[in-house]
Write an enzyme that holds these catalytic residues in place. Structure first.
Site, PDB file in Angstrom:
ATOM      1  N   ARG A  15      46.766  39.677  49.799  1.00  0.00           N
ATOM      2  CA  ARG A  15      46.199  40.871  49.156  1.00  0.00           C
ATOM      3  C   ARG A  15      45.028  40.569  48.220  1.00  0.00           C
ATOM      4  O   ARG A  15      44.332  41.471  47.779  1.00  0.00           O
ATOM      5  CB  ARG A  15      47.310  41.627  48.400  1.00  0.00           C
ATOM      6  CG  ARG A  15      48.204  42.430  49.314  1.00  0.00           C
ATOM      7  CD  ARG A  15      49.396  42.990  48.570  1.00  0.00           C
ATOM      8  NE  ARG A  15      50.373  41.952  48.258  1.00  0.00           N
ATOM      9  CZ  ARG A  15      51.422  42.127  47.450  1.00  0.00           C
ATOM     10  NH1 ARG A  15      51.611  43.295  46.867  1.00  0.00           N
ATOM     11  NH2 ARG A  15      52.267  41.149  47.224  1.00  0.00           N
ATOM     12  N   LYS A  22      45.182  32.046  46.077  1.00  0.00           N
ATOM     13  CA  LYS A  22      45.448  33.009  44.995  1.00  0.00           C
ATOM     14  C   LYS A  22      45.607  32.348  43.629  1.00  0.00           C
ATOM     15  O   LYS A  22      45.000  32.787  42.652  1.00  0.00           O
ATOM     16  CB  LYS A  22      46.701  33.815  45.327  1.00  0.00           C
ATOM     17  CG  LYS A  22      47.164  34.701  44.184  1.00  0.00           C
ATOM     18  CD  LYS A  22      48.083  35.796  44.637  1.00  0.00           C
ATOM     19  CE  LYS A  22      49.527  35.448  44.469  1.00  0.00           C
ATOM     20  NZ  LYS A  22      50.408  36.614  44.672  1.00  0.00           N
ATOM     21  N   THR A  82      61.076  32.602  49.711  1.00  0.00           N
ATOM     22  CA  THR A  82      61.241  31.925  48.416  1.00  0.00           C
ATOM     23  C   THR A  82      62.389  30.914  48.437  1.00  0.00           C
ATOM     24  O   THR A  82      62.341  29.911  47.723  1.00  0.00           O
ATOM     25  CB  THR A  82      61.489  32.957  47.299  1.00  0.00           C
ATOM     26  OG1 THR A  82      62.518  33.873  47.730  1.00  0.00           O
ATOM     27  CG2 THR A  82      60.246  33.769  46.984  1.00  0.00           C
ATOM     28  N   ASP A 102      51.869  32.861  40.194  1.00  0.00           N
ATOM     29  CA  ASP A 102      50.932  33.976  39.997  1.00  0.00           C
ATOM     30  C   ASP A 102      51.309  34.849  38.792  1.00  0.00           C
ATOM     31  O   ASP A 102      51.029  36.028  38.771  1.00  0.00           O
ATOM     32  CB  ASP A 102      50.857  34.829  41.267  1.00  0.00           C
ATOM     33  CG  ASP A 102      52.197  35.448  41.639  1.00  0.00           C
ATOM     34  OD1 ASP A 102      53.184  35.231  40.914  1.00  0.00           O
ATOM     35  OD2 ASP A 102      52.253  36.159  42.660  1.00  0.00           O
ATOM     36  N   ASN A 221      48.738  40.118  42.353  1.00  0.00           N
ATOM     37  CA  ASN A 221      48.686  40.122  43.813  1.00  0.00           C
ATOM     38  C   ASN A 221      47.339  40.541  44.373  1.00  0.00           C
ATOM     39  O   ASN A 221      47.029  40.266  45.510  1.00  0.00           O
ATOM     40  CB  ASN A 221      49.767  41.053  44.371  1.00  0.00           C
ATOM     41  CG  ASN A 221      51.144  40.465  44.151  1.00  0.00           C
ATOM     42  OD1 ASN A 221      51.399  39.310  44.496  1.00  0.00           O
ATOM     43  ND2 ASN A 221      52.018  41.224  43.532  1.00  0.00           N
ATOM     44  N   LYS A 325      19.566  24.211  27.349  1.00  0.00           N
ATOM     45  CA  LYS A 325      20.472  23.559  28.303  1.00  0.00           C
ATOM     46  C   LYS A 325      20.599  22.081  27.990  1.00  0.00           C
ATOM     47  O   LYS A 325      19.588  21.397  27.857  1.00  0.00           O
ATOM     48  CB  LYS A 325      19.956  23.731  29.730  1.00  0.00           C
ATOM     49  CG  LYS A 325      20.959  23.286  30.775  1.00  0.00           C
ATOM     50  CD  LYS A 325      20.333  22.603  31.984  1.00  0.00           C
ATOM     51  CE  LYS A 325      19.996  21.153  31.715  1.00  0.00           C
ATOM     52  NZ  LYS A 325      19.532  20.427  32.893  1.00  0.00           N
ATOM     53  N   ALA A 353       7.113  30.565  20.105  1.00  0.00           N
ATOM     54  CA  ALA A 353       7.429  31.495  21.196  1.00  0.00           C
ATOM     55  C   ALA A 353       6.819  31.000  22.504  1.00  0.00           C
ATOM     56  O   ALA A 353       5.704  30.499  22.529  1.00  0.00           O
ATOM     57  CB  ALA A 353       6.891  32.875  20.865  1.00  0.00           C
ATOM     58  N   TYR A 360      12.073  19.556  35.195  1.00  0.00           N
ATOM     59  CA  TYR A 360      12.469  19.373  36.592  1.00  0.00           C
ATOM     60  C   TYR A 360      11.238  19.369  37.473  1.00  0.00           C
ATOM     61  O   TYR A 360      10.415  20.287  37.402  1.00  0.00           O
ATOM     62  CB  TYR A 360      13.401  20.540  36.957  1.00  0.00           C
ATOM     63  CG  TYR A 360      13.972  20.507  38.354  1.00  0.00           C
ATOM     64  CD1 TYR A 360      14.625  19.378  38.832  1.00  0.00           C
ATOM     65  CD2 TYR A 360      13.885  21.627  39.178  1.00  0.00           C
ATOM     66  CE1 TYR A 360      15.176  19.369  40.102  1.00  0.00           C
ATOM     67  CE2 TYR A 360      14.432  21.625  40.452  1.00  0.00           C
ATOM     68  CZ  TYR A 360      15.072  20.490  40.910  1.00  0.00           C
ATOM     69  OH  TYR A 360      15.619  20.475  42.170  1.00  0.00           O
ATOM     70  N   SER A 378       2.989  28.043  20.049  1.00  0.00           N
ATOM     71  CA  SER A 378       3.424  28.970  21.089  1.00  0.00           C
ATOM     72  C   SER A 378       2.841  28.601  22.450  1.00  0.00           C
ATOM     73  O   SER A 378       1.746  28.052  22.541  1.00  0.00           O
ATOM     74  CB  SER A 378       2.958  30.385  20.737  1.00  0.00           C
ATOM     75  OG  SER A 378       3.573  30.776  19.533  1.00  0.00           O
TER      76      SER A 378
HETATM   77  C1  UD1 Z   1      60.357  38.062  45.376  1.00  0.00           C
HETATM   78  C2  UD1 Z   1      61.822  38.415  45.286  1.00  0.00           C
HETATM   79  C3  UD1 Z   1      61.984  39.854  44.813  1.00  0.00           C
HETATM   80  C4  UD1 Z   1      61.265  40.031  43.498  1.00  0.00           C
HETATM   81  C5  UD1 Z   1      59.813  39.566  43.595  1.00  0.00           C
HETATM   82  C6  UD1 Z   1      59.186  39.566  42.234  1.00  0.00           C
HETATM   83  C7  UD1 Z   1      62.798  37.095  47.072  1.00  0.00           C
HETATM   84  C8  UD1 Z   1      63.430  37.098  48.408  1.00  0.00           C
HETATM   85  N1  UD1 Z   1      62.419  38.251  46.591  1.00  0.00           N
HETATM   86  O1  UD1 Z   1      59.741  38.944  46.318  1.00  0.00           O
HETATM   87  O2  UD1 Z   1      63.362  40.163  44.661  1.00  0.00           O
HETATM   88  O3  UD1 Z   1      61.336  41.376  43.094  1.00  0.00           O
HETATM   89  O4  UD1 Z   1      59.757  38.219  44.097  1.00  0.00           O
HETATM   90  O5  UD1 Z   1      57.829  39.240  42.322  1.00  0.00           O
HETATM   91  O6  UD1 Z   1      62.679  36.048  46.456  1.00  0.00           O
HETATM   92  N2  UD1 Z   1      56.512  31.852  47.761  1.00  0.00           N
HETATM   93  C9  UD1 Z   1      56.582  30.587  48.283  1.00  0.00           C
HETATM   94  N3  UD1 Z   1      56.925  30.430  49.588  1.00  0.00           N
HETATM   95  C10 UD1 Z   1      57.223  31.489  50.393  1.00  0.00           C
HETATM   96  C11 UD1 Z   1      57.171  32.774  49.849  1.00  0.00           C
HETATM   97  C12 UD1 Z   1      56.817  32.929  48.536  1.00  0.00           C
HETATM   98  O7  UD1 Z   1      56.320  29.609  47.571  1.00  0.00           O
HETATM   99  O8  UD1 Z   1      57.531  31.253  51.575  1.00  0.00           O
HETATM  100  C13 UD1 Z   1      56.114  32.003  46.366  1.00  0.00           C
HETATM  101  C14 UD1 Z   1      54.842  32.824  46.241  1.00  0.00           C
HETATM  102  O9  UD1 Z   1      53.704  31.979  46.226  1.00  0.00           O
HETATM  103  C15 UD1 Z   1      55.044  33.499  44.894  1.00  0.00           C
HETATM  104  C16 UD1 Z   1      56.553  33.639  44.773  1.00  0.00           C
HETATM  105  O10 UD1 Z   1      57.123  32.720  45.706  1.00  0.00           O
HETATM  106  O11 UD1 Z   1      54.583  32.697  43.818  1.00  0.00           O
HETATM  107  C17 UD1 Z   1      57.047  35.052  45.075  1.00  0.00           C
HETATM  108  O12 UD1 Z   1      56.637  35.398  46.384  1.00  0.00           O
HETATM  109  P1  UD1 Z   1      56.368  36.899  46.818  1.00  0.00           P
HETATM  110  O13 UD1 Z   1      56.076  36.929  48.289  1.00  0.00           O
HETATM  111  O14 UD1 Z   1      55.430  37.528  45.890  1.00  0.00           O
HETATM  112  O15 UD1 Z   1      57.799  37.522  46.518  1.00  0.00           O
HETATM  113  P2  UD1 Z   1      58.653  38.461  47.399  1.00  0.00           P
HETATM  114  O16 UD1 Z   1      59.339  37.677  48.468  1.00  0.00           O
HETATM  115  O17 UD1 Z   1      57.857  39.621  47.792  1.00  0.00           O
END
Ligand code: UD1
Ligand code: CA
Length: 430
Positions: A15, A22, A82, A102, A221, A325, A353, A360, A378
């Site tokens: 996004r 990001k 996650t 993030d 995001n 600079k 002035a 350069y 000047s």
């Molecule tokens: C997750 C939570 C959700 C919560 C939300 C808050 C899960 C399943 N869900 O949502 O309940 O409300 O965060 O922001 O955990 N990331 C990885 N690897 C991946 C996916 C994500 O490292 O495969 C990292 C992303 O870079 C980010 C963080 O995990 O820093 C959260 O990922 P994001 O996709 O924003 O979270 P959701 O799964 O949507």
């Protein structure tokens, strides 16, 4: 410090609509991921960053600034989500705090709240008017029972306004036990870290909700979120500086990099921009001036002055439309319209002035050295490399293309002539 930190930063960040990862987008001059690392460093000496998308680029960037960060590569193809991100991560201490890369606005105070208490898991929750997009948190008698992702929610669960902010402090032994047991039997076919909550509850463990502020925990995001986070960070930086004694005229119009430092009595007028690790000491920066990575001491700049990286001004006056600079000016006045690059100028010297250092030649940069008490008239061009000794006067309009010795007048000027009645011949008699 008996807490380990894992920062999840493997997500793609689609996004953001950007070729840059990001977490490398900056807030107040510093990548978002660095803000998270800095917060983590306040409470931990064992920090792991989980990467996948553009892993090498992010890793290089982190390693150029930090030492002792552990990197873990997520197998996002086979283990997306996650929970997948945590697969194979092993931490040293008995508690592990899991952060997102993030969330640049998180403070040490909030992290401490999350890591205190005796629950097996503490998890961050926020009450939101509009909970859409977040995992819903089901709480009963003060304990968390379950987290349900939006895509897996039933009608009743969708109405829950208590949402998962995505930060957890978990007993490390439990984490080691639960992560290998995660499955991807859900609407997104992802491995959900959130499922460890249900496992813990089924095991008779305690999971406590820690209510946190939306401001700190709302992830970035999109570019819109990035701009909102920037505003909040700027307000924080300026508030702290004003309370520490920096005068700001119309602070809402001022931008200050989080790495900038101030000492003594400083004043910033409206529209000022301070970039990089600038250091200001008893400095007065007038309206709409830009200071980049420079040292400004007992000096004033502007309005509309620009001091570019690597400059050092001491006891110096810089007026409007002057660009400096990578130059060192000590006890100098440059009041109007000048470009001073790669120069060194001594005490008591005055830059008129329209003075330009021609530093350069299209291939290389060269230095201009100006001694003490030099009066540069000047519209002088100083063709570098060139050295002007002390007590020199340079006449207006001179092109200085060789070294000038102490005490002399330097002048290069085509003789002026006049042509009688030219005006009337050209425009006619009226
Ligand atoms: C997750 C939570 C959700 C919560 C939300 C808050 C899960 C399943 N869900 O949502 O309940 O409300 O965060 O922001 O955990 N990331 C990885 N690897 C991946 C996916 C994500 O490292 O495969 C990292 C992303 O870079 C980010 C963080 O995990 O820093 C959260 O990922 P994001 O996709 O924003 O979270 P959701 O799964 O949507
Ligand atoms: Ca996701």
């Amino acid at each position: 410090m008996s807490i380990s930190v894992v920062i999840l930063a493997a997500g793609q960040g689609t996004r953001m609509k950007s070729a840059m990862p990001k977490v490398l987008h900056t807030i107040s001059g510093k990548p978002m991921l660095f803000h998270a690392i800095d917060a983590a460093k306040e409470i931990s000496d064992d920090i792991t960053v989980v990467l996948h998308h553009q892993a090498e680029r992010i890793r290089e960037e982190v390693e150029s600034t930090y030492e002792n960060i552990i990197f873990h590569r997520q197998d996002a193809k086979n283990f997306p989500g996650t929970g997948g991100a945590m697969k194979g991560v092993h931490t040293r201490h008995s508690r592990t705090l899991i952060l997102n890369g993030d969330m640049p606005l998180i403070t040490k105070t909030s992290l401490e709240a999350l890591t205190s208490g005796d629950a097996d898991i503490n998890m961050s929750v926020i009450e939101l008017e509009d909970p859409s997009g977040y995992g819903r948190v089901i709480i009963s008698e003060g304990n968390v029972i379950e987290i349900v992702e939006q895509k897996d929610c039933n009608e009743a669960q969708l109405c829950t306004q208590t949402v998962n902010a995505g930060i957890y402090a978990v007993d490390t032994a439990l984490l080691e036990r639960y992560i290998p047991q995660l499955d991807n039997d859900n609407a997104q076919a992802e491995y959900y870290l959130t499922d460890i909550v249900k496992m813990a509850v089924d095991d008779g463990r305690t999971v406590h909700p820690v209510y946190v502020s939306e401001e700190e925990f709302k992830g970035v995001n999109s570019k819109l979120d990035l701009a909102h986070a920037e505003e909040i960070m700027q307000r924080r930086i300026k508030k702290a500086l004003m309370l520490a004694g920096v005068t700001m005229r119309l602070p809402e119009t001022i931008y200050i990099d989080c790495r900038a430092t101030f000492e003594g009595e400083c004043e910033l007028e409206n529209g000022v921009r301070i970039e990089g690790a600038a250091h200001l000491f008893n400095a007065h920066i007038k309206a709409h001036s830009v200071i980049e990575d420079s040292h400004i001491e007992h000096s004033d700049v502007g309005p509309m002055g620009r001091i570019r990286p690597g400059s050092r001004l001491v006891n110096t006056h810089i007026g409007n439309f002057v660009e400096i600079k990578k130059s060192v000016l000590n006890g100098v006045k440059a009041g109007h319209l000048a470009y001073i690059g790669d120069a060194q100028i001594g005490e008591g010297s005055n830059i008129g002035a329209g003075v330009i250092t021609c530093n350069y030649d299209g291939k290389n940069k060269f230095k201009t050295i100006i001694g003490k008490n030099v009066f540069v008239g000047s519209d002088t061009q100083l063709v570098a490399p060139v050295c002007i000794e002390d007590d020199v006067m340079i006449a207006a309009g001179t092109t200085v293309n060789k070294n000038v010795e102490k005490g002399v007048l330097a002048i290069s000027r085509t003789p002026m002539r006049t042509v009688k009645n030219f005006f009337y011949k050209f425009f006619g008699d009226k």
